[in-house]
Design a protein around this motif. Structure first.
Motif, PDB file in Angstrom:
ATOM      1  N   ALA A  91       0.296   1.463  -4.784  1.00 46.10           N
ATOM      2  CA  ALA A  91      -0.024   2.283  -5.553  1.00 46.10           C
ATOM      3  C   ALA A  91      -1.543   2.758  -5.170  1.00 46.10           C
ATOM      4  O   ALA A  91      -1.983   4.041  -5.492  1.00 46.10           O
ATOM      5  CB  ALA A  91      -0.177   2.243  -7.133  1.00 46.10           C
ATOM      6  N   THR A  95      -2.799   6.775  -4.003  1.00 45.90           N
ATOM      7  CA  THR A  95      -3.637   7.403  -4.762  1.00 45.90           C
ATOM      8  C   THR A  95      -5.247   7.404  -4.413  1.00 45.90           C
ATOM      9  O   THR A  95      -5.898   8.121  -5.047  1.00 45.90           O
ATOM     10  CB  THR A  95      -3.631   6.826  -6.429  1.00 45.90           C
ATOM     11  N   LEU A 117       2.362   5.843 -10.398  1.00 44.75           N
ATOM     12  CA  LEU A 117       1.694   6.645  -9.537  1.00 44.75           C
ATOM     13  C   LEU A 117       1.431   7.977 -10.424  1.00 44.75           C
ATOM     14  O   LEU A 117       0.512   8.675 -10.406  1.00 44.75           O
ATOM     15  CB  LEU A 117       2.703   7.186  -8.480  1.00 44.75           C
TER      16      LEU A 117
END
Length: 310
Positions: A91, A95, A117
């Protein structure tokens, strides 16, 4: 990422790299070098162990659909695998500006990654309905009605001891296909006690078929929640002297190439797996483009394909 999976053999690594090259998928290092305010890249995350991903025909068909939708758009695709223990690291990477959005192929839909997410404002589209529901957009096949049609077909053949090899109980697809089978049998007051949960593998289908035969040697029909499971079941039926379809009728789900090549050819519920992939990609790109009033979910139709096994 597949290249980092320690339990994937070099032969498998080479095979998947050739497939990625042929389909136009970009390795991670290439995506990182893209210039501009946007990454011009999306990630395709498959939630399962890498060794299974490399051999799963379902995953390959979804990837073909994604590639077909994105062809000519100049968008790079990062193919990645997710394991629950590494979700936070994955994640953080996703991101961190490396991708504009994520497609998550949900083989086990209880994984928290999609919500992680989404809460980071990264656009996400799932392949498969989230087991816990929520507001994450998804694309899926009509699993309930596909299984219902399969069960009804077995009933019309006069079968009365109808079993099912269901998918995993921690997946929406497994539960929806089980529910459709139950509904089809319940309409005719046929008992719905003959079921075993299994994973979507040949070996899982074989184990489940042995368990069902040990419990009910007189069963006369099987609905398997995936073609690959049905092939494992067929192998066991042949080994135990059961004639298909004379003694036991069998139906799969997917209408993959292996269904047509089975002996006898497999009656199955068809879902357009490549369309699933292309629709996932369309939904994500449309959101990135700011298209208004997009559907929160898309349910693709299924249909029964009748062949010799039932």
């Amino acid at each position: 990422m597949i290249n980092d999976e320690p339990y994937v053999s070099q032969r498998s690594r080479d095979a998947v790299n050739r497939a990625i090259e042929r389909l136009g998928f970009s390795p991670n290092h290439a995506a990182r070098t893209l210039a501009g305010s946007k990454a011009n890249a999306i990630a395709m995350v498959v939630q399962d162990h890498g060794s299974h991903v490399l051999t799963d025909p379902f995953v390959a068909s979804v990837l073909r659909g994604v590639h077909a939708e994105l062809a000519g758009q100049g968008i790079h695709v990062l193919l990645m695998t997710s394991q629950y223990t590494a979700n936070q690291d994955l994640a953080t990477y996703l991101t961190g500006g490396h991708v504009d959005g994520v497609l998550v192929l949900c083989l086990h839909c209880d994984d928290p990654l999609p919500r992680m997410l989404r809460e980071s404002d990264l656009p996400v589209v799932m392949g498969g309905r989230p087991l816990a529901g929520g507001d994450i957009p998804f694309v899926d096949a009509d699993n309930f009605n596909g299984a219902l049609e399969a069960a009804r077909h077995l009933v019309t053949l006069g079968r009365t001891r109808i079993s099912t090899i269901a998918g995993p109980s921690n997946t929406a697809v497994g539960m929806e296909r089980l529910s459709g089978w139950r509904r089809g049998l319940g309409e005719q007051q046929i008992p719905t006690d003959l079921f075993v949960h299994s994973d979507f593998t040949f070996e899982g289908g074989a184990r489940a078929m042995n368990a069902l035969l040990n419990r009910a040697p007189d069963l006369d029909a099987v609905f398997a929640a995936a073609d690959i499971m049905a092939l494992g079941a067929l192998d066991v039926l042949h080994a135990r002297g059961k004639r298909v379809p004379d003694d036991v009728a069998i139906i799969g789900f997917d209408d993959s190439a292996m269904a047509l090549n089975a002996r006898p050819a497999l009656t199955t519920v068809r879902q357009d797996i490549e369309q699933l992939g292309s629709t996932m990609a369309w939904r994500l790109i449309a959101e990135l483009a700011g298209e208004p009033q997009l559907p929160s979910s898309v349910l693709l139709p299924t249909s029964l394909v009748r062949r010799l096994s039932a």
